[in-house]
Design a protein around this motif. Structure first.
Motif, PDB file in Angstrom:
ATOM      1  N   SER A 107       0.824  -1.207   0.000  1.00 22.68           N
ATOM      2  CA  SER A 107       0.000   0.000   0.000  1.00 22.68           C
ATOM      3  C   SER A 107       0.863   1.264   0.000  1.00 22.68           C
ATOM      4  N   ILE A 108       1.994   1.250   0.695  1.00 19.92           N
ATOM      5  CA  ILE A 108       2.863   2.430   0.680  1.00 19.92           C
ATOM      6  C   ILE A 108       3.507   2.602  -0.692  1.00 19.92           C
ATOM      7  N   ASP A 109       3.865   1.504  -1.366  1.00 17.96           N
ATOM      8  CA  ASP A 109       4.407   1.590  -2.722  1.00 17.96           C
ATOM      9  C   ASP A 109       3.385   2.204  -3.678  1.00 17.96           C
ATOM     10  N   ILE A 110       2.137   1.794  -3.537  1.00 18.20           N
ATOM     11  CA  ILE A 110       1.073   2.344  -4.389  1.00 18.20           C
ATOM     12  C   ILE A 110       0.885   3.826  -4.091  1.00 18.20           C
ATOM     13  N   ALA A 111       0.962   4.206  -2.823  1.00 19.63           N
ATOM     14  CA  ALA A 111       0.869   5.621  -2.464  1.00 19.63           C
ATOM     15  C   ALA A 111       2.003   6.409  -3.127  1.00 19.63           C
ATOM     16  N   TYR A 112       3.195   5.838  -3.127  1.00 17.53           N
ATOM     17  CA  TYR A 112       4.337   6.501  -3.756  1.00 17.53           C
ATOM     18  C   TYR A 112       4.121   6.683  -5.253  1.00 17.53           C
ATOM     19  N   VAL A 113       3.776   5.604  -5.943  1.00 19.52           N
ATOM     20  CA  VAL A 113       3.672   5.686  -7.401  1.00 19.52           C
ATOM     21  C   VAL A 113       2.505   6.587  -7.816  1.00 19.52           C
ATOM     22  N   LEU A 114       1.403   6.534  -7.097  1.00 19.43           N
ATOM     23  CA  LEU A 114       0.273   7.400  -7.444  1.00 19.43           C
ATOM     24  C   LEU A 114       0.573   8.863  -7.137  1.00 19.43           C
ATOM     25  N   THR A 115       1.349   9.104  -6.100  1.00 14.82           N
ATOM     26  CA  THR A 115       1.765  10.486  -5.819  1.00 14.82           C
ATOM     27  C   THR A 115       2.645  10.996  -6.944  1.00 14.82           C
ATOM     28  N   TYR A 116       3.550  10.165  -7.417  1.00 16.02           N
ATOM     29  CA  TYR A 116       4.397  10.566  -8.544  1.00 16.02           C
ATOM     30  C   TYR A 116       3.543  10.880  -9.769  1.00 16.02           C
ATOM     31  N   VAL A 117       2.654   9.993 -10.115  1.00 18.06           N
ATOM     32  CA  VAL A 117       1.821  10.180 -11.308  1.00 18.06           C
ATOM     33  C   VAL A 117       0.953  11.434 -11.181  1.00 18.06           C
ATOM     34  N   THR A 118       0.289  11.592 -10.048  1.00 21.22           N
ATOM     35  CA  THR A 118      -0.653  12.712  -9.923  1.00 21.22           C
ATOM     36  C   THR A 118       0.035  14.060  -9.731  1.00 21.22           C
ATOM     37  N   THR A 119       1.244  14.086  -9.168  1.00 22.71           N
ATOM     38  CA  THR A 119       1.925  15.376  -9.010  1.00 22.71           C
ATOM     39  C   THR A 119       2.701  15.771 -10.262  1.00 22.71           C
ATOM     40  N   TYR A 120       3.365  14.819 -10.895  1.00 22.58           N
ATOM     41  CA  TYR A 120       4.184  15.176 -12.049  1.00 22.58           C
ATOM     42  C   TYR A 120       3.442  15.124 -13.374  1.00 22.58           C
ATOM     43  N   PHE A 121       2.451  14.291 -13.493  1.00 27.01           N
ATOM     44  CA  PHE A 121       1.684  14.219 -14.736  1.00 27.01           C
ATOM     45  C   PHE A 121       0.324  14.894 -14.598  1.00 27.01           C
ATOM     46  N   GLY A 122      -0.198  14.958 -13.399  1.00 24.80           N
ATOM     47  CA  GLY A 122      -1.536  15.506 -13.190  1.00 24.80           C
ATOM     48  C   GLY A 122      -1.562  16.825 -12.462  1.00 24.80           C
ATOM     49  N   ASP A 123      -0.420  17.335 -12.049  1.00 23.85           N
ATOM     50  CA  ASP A 123      -0.306  18.642 -11.422  1.00 23.85           C
ATOM     51  C   ASP A 123      -1.024  18.736 -10.070  1.00 23.85           C
ATOM     52  N   SER A 124      -1.140  17.631  -9.358  1.00 25.10           N
ATOM     53  CA  SER A 124      -1.725  17.639  -8.022  1.00 25.10           C
ATOM     54  C   SER A 124      -0.715  18.240  -7.050  1.00 25.10           C
ATOM     55  N   LYS A 125      -1.215  18.762  -5.954  1.00 23.00           N
ATOM     56  CA  LYS A 125      -0.336  19.360  -4.944  1.00 23.00           C
ATOM     57  C   LYS A 125      -0.281  18.524  -3.669  1.00 23.00           C
ATOM     58  N   THR A 126      -0.982  17.410  -3.644  1.00 21.89           N
ATOM     59  CA  THR A 126      -1.032  16.586  -2.440  1.00 21.89           C
ATOM     60  C   THR A 126      -0.580  15.167  -2.762  1.00 21.89           C
ATOM     61  N   HIS A 127      -0.299  14.429  -1.714  1.00 25.34           N
ATOM     62  CA  HIS A 127       0.134  13.045  -1.902  1.00 25.34           C
ATOM     63  C   HIS A 127      -0.939  12.090  -1.381  1.00 25.34           C
ATOM     64  N   PHE A 128      -0.827  10.853  -1.811  1.00 23.05           N
ATOM     65  CA  PHE A 128      -1.682   9.781  -1.308  1.00 23.05           C
ATOM     66  C   PHE A 128      -1.085   9.300   0.001  1.00 23.05           C
ATOM     67  N   LYS A 129      -1.910   9.116   0.988  1.00 22.33           N
ATOM     68  CA  LYS A 129      -1.444   8.571   2.263  1.00 22.33           C
ATOM     69  C   LYS A 129      -1.655   7.058   2.258  1.00 22.33           C
ATOM     70  N   GLN A 130      -0.823   6.353   2.991  1.00 21.36           N
ATOM     71  CA  GLN A 130      -0.918   4.902   3.048  1.00 21.36           C
ATOM     72  C   GLN A 130      -2.294   4.465   3.531  1.00 21.36           C
ATOM     73  N   GLU A 131      -2.844   5.126   4.536  1.00 20.53           N
ATOM     74  CA  GLU A 131      -4.162   4.771   5.070  1.00 20.53           C
ATOM     75  C   GLU A 131      -5.255   4.963   4.012  1.00 20.53           C
ATOM     76  N   GLU A 132      -5.113   5.987   3.207  1.00 20.63           N
ATOM     77  CA  GLU A 132      -6.061   6.248   2.124  1.00 20.63           C
ATOM     78  C   GLU A 132      -6.025   5.100   1.108  1.00 20.63           C
ATOM     79  N   ILE A 133      -4.821   4.672   0.745  1.00 26.03           N
ATOM     80  CA  ILE A 133      -4.666   3.576  -0.207  1.00 26.03           C
ATOM     81  C   ILE A 133      -5.264   2.295   0.362  1.00 26.03           C
ATOM     82  N   GLU A 134      -5.003   2.010   1.629  1.00 21.91           N
ATOM     83  CA  GLU A 134      -5.543   0.804   2.264  1.00 21.91           C
ATOM     84  C   GLU A 134      -7.066   0.817   2.241  1.00 21.91           C
ATOM     85  N   LYS A 135      -7.680   1.963   2.485  1.00 20.53           N
ATOM     86  CA  LYS A 135      -9.139   2.089   2.428  1.00 20.53           C
ATOM     87  C   LYS A 135      -9.626   1.815   1.011  1.00 20.53           C
ATOM     88  N   TYR A 136      -8.983   2.417   0.018  1.00 26.14           N
ATOM     89  CA  TYR A 136      -9.382   2.204  -1.368  1.00 26.14           C
ATOM     90  C   TYR A 136      -9.244   0.738  -1.777  1.00 26.14           C
TER      91      TYR A 136
END
Length: 141
Positions: A107-136
């Motif tokens: 779940s932390i790896d998924i949080a990392y990769v999604l943060t990379y994708v959404t910040t660098y390709f999607g221009d997001s300003k926030t990161h995915f938290k591990q707890e958020e990924i686990e819930k999803y």
């Protein structure tokens, strides 16, 4: 030798300054997540989705559609972990290739990769938290 060391140190500090000054609106934690995510992206995603998230023609969708990334935030973890099949519309183009999941990612790896994708390709300003990924991931279909 001392001059070489000094120049190397100055170059490194300059590079860090440039890196951080370009993303002043990102928190240090978000930047750390994105850095870790970049390594995972290169290993598991870049071959199909491209170095800049541009996708591969009409075979594999780009990861640069900010609207898609935002509207499907709660589904992204399941897509990474379990893959997906069926039609998907990204940047007003229909894609219909099966995407394999990467079930070995934590779940932390998924949080990392999604943060990379959404910040660098999607221009997001926030990161995915591990707890958020686990819930999803608990809500995956």
């Amino acid at each position: 030798m001392t001059l070489r060391y000094l120049l190397g140190t100055l170059s490194f500090v300059s590079m860090l300054y440039f890196l951080f000054s370009c993303n002043t609106d990102l928190s240090v934690e978000t930047m750390q997540y994105a850095t870790n995510g970049q390594k995972l992206y290169v290993t598991h995603c870049q071959n199909c989705h491209g170095a800049k998230g541009e996708g591969l023609g009409k075979l594999y969708p780009p990861l640069t559609d900010k609207v898609y990334l935002t509207e499907n935030r709660s589904k992204l973890a399941c897509i990474v972990k379990n893959g997906m099949s069926g039609e998907i519309k990204v940047n007003n183009i229909i894609f219909n290739q099966q995407m394999p999941g990467v079930p070995q990612l934590s779940s932390i790896d998924i949080a990392y990769v999604l943060t990379y994708v959404t910040t660098y390709f999607g221009d997001s300003k926030t990161h995915f938290k591990q707890e958020e990924i686990e819930k999803y991931l608990k809500d995956c279909d």
